[in-house]
Design an enzyme around this catalytic site. Sequence first.
Site, mmCIF file in Angstrom:
data_model
loop_
_atom_site.group_PDB
_atom_site.id
_atom_site.type_symbol
_atom_site.label_atom_id
_atom_site.label_comp_id
_atom_site.label_asym_id
_atom_site.label_seq_id
_atom_site.Cartn_x
_atom_site.Cartn_y
_atom_site.Cartn_z
ATOM 1 N N CYS A 121 0.665 -1.172 -0.118
ATOM 2 C CA CYS A 121 0.057 0.038 0.162
ATOM 3 C C CYS A 121 0.786 1.263 0.066
ATOM 4 O O CYS A 121 1.673 1.479 0.835
ATOM 5 C CB CYS A 121 -0.852 -0.124 1.353
ATOM 6 S SG CYS A 121 -1.959 1.600 1.586
HETATM 7 P P1 IMP Z 1 -0.917 -7.081 3.544
HETATM 8 O O1 IMP Z 1 -1.594 -8.469 4.200
HETATM 9 O O2 IMP Z 1 -0.002 -6.282 4.567
HETATM 10 O O3 IMP Z 1 -0.210 -7.354 2.223
HETATM 11 O O4 IMP Z 1 -2.321 -5.978 3.201
HETATM 12 C C1 IMP Z 1 -3.328 -6.630 2.624
HETATM 13 C C2 IMP Z 1 -4.152 -5.572 2.457
HETATM 14 O O5 IMP Z 1 -3.683 -4.049 1.900
HETATM 15 C C3 IMP Z 1 -5.603 -5.731 1.710
HETATM 16 O O6 IMP Z 1 -6.537 -6.444 2.051
HETATM 17 C C4 IMP Z 1 -6.046 -4.085 1.544
HETATM 18 O O7 IMP Z 1 -6.673 -3.771 2.508
HETATM 19 C C5 IMP Z 1 -4.752 -3.284 1.334
HETATM 20 N N1 IMP Z 1 -4.441 -3.091 -0.025
HETATM 21 C C6 IMP Z 1 -4.396 -3.803 -0.983
HETATM 22 N N2 IMP Z 1 -4.164 -3.277 -2.233
HETATM 23 C C7 IMP Z 1 -3.817 -1.996 -1.963
HETATM 24 C C8 IMP Z 1 -3.434 -0.754 -2.815
HETATM 25 O O8 IMP Z 1 -3.293 -1.067 -4.005
HETATM 26 N N3 IMP Z 1 -3.153 0.390 -1.922
HETATM 27 C C9 IMP Z 1 -3.629 0.441 -0.578
HETATM 28 N N4 IMP Z 1 -4.108 -0.767 0.123
HETATM 29 C C10 IMP Z 1 -4.065 -1.737 -0.468
#
Ligand code: IMP
Length: 339
Positions: A182
């Site tokens: 993100c």
């Molecule tokens: P991770 O488990 O830390 O990789 O986070 C996953 C989460 O990041 C997802 O469930 C979304 O809430 C958020 N997310 C996914 N794609 C994006 C993006 O392109 N921009 C901002 N947040 C995102």
Amino acid sequence: MMKVYSKSELNSYHLSLTYDDISLVPREISRIVTRTEVDTKTEFLGVNLNLPVVSSPMDTVTGIDMANKLDELGCLGIVNRFDSSLEKVLSNGSGSQGIKAVSIGLTADESVVEKIAGNNWILCIDTANANNETVLKKTEEIKKKYNIKIIVGNVASGETLNDLVNAGADALRVGIGGGSVCTTSVQTGIGIGQVSSLLDVFFAREKHNLKINIIADGGIKNPGDVAKAIALGADTVMLGRLLAGTREAPGEVIKYNDQLWKKYRGSASFGVKMKNEFIEGEETMIPYKGSVENVINAISDGLKSAMSYMNRFTLNELRKVESFAVLSNSSYLERLPKK
Ligand code: IMP
């Protein structure tokens, strides 16, 4: 003596905190002899889960295969709205026995919602910001028409919880700026630590006595973070990166530099949007991990061990933990294994 914080004290901490800033503090003689005695089952939006794990509706995380495998493992997969086979599955239900939840965008066709409701699946309205008139209206409209459970997101604090519940939201994705791919925070300046976001929503729910599930979404890097999120009161966690790079995640395995990889990218990245509008997500490669079952087992083991340290037999007991430490930077580093 180091201060041990309750949830409410942690919520009024003067800085924003995330998972790496805190630790659970075990303070009881544990009655748990082996990890097999603890129970990680939870009921979530009418689905019985073995583990409080929900997969993110991202195009490199949850397709039909991932949803089916997670269902088999007692977790919940939310199929991403970009999935090319979704239409077929929605129409004839083939290969969909394991599907429990599907995501849509704000511009989704009425017929898609109708089919999701007809299949008795949970609906996730996948947007970057739940605090938006259009999201509230859409939630209200769908709830009026169908008997369906709705997940909305995302939020970073609890101020608007009443509005979201009134609109009909059954579960809320909490977390802005914390996702591992993100770039929202660097692009917009918005995004506080996940611990602070979760606690703010948790106490808003308590204060107004609201019925809504809290999903800790984004920034979860390891099983320990799952244990922390649940101890902070989250009903489930949502995972992106931890589940990406597995066999069941959509996309090809790529061989590069003698290693195997799979792509992982943000829903607001260029690769997903395929146009040069505002980009708030990155693209990256994850080392190939084999079956997602390995990841789920590791989370289950870590969570059970945390429950054993904390003397909690059930997730509901874990959710009531009131002993947290805030870590200094060096105590954070000390806890990490050394090479
Ligand atoms: P991770 O488990 O830390 O990789 O986070 C996953 C989460 O990041 C997802 O469930 C979304 O809430 C958020 N997310 C996914 N794609 C994006 C993006 O392109 N921009 C901002 N947040 C995102």
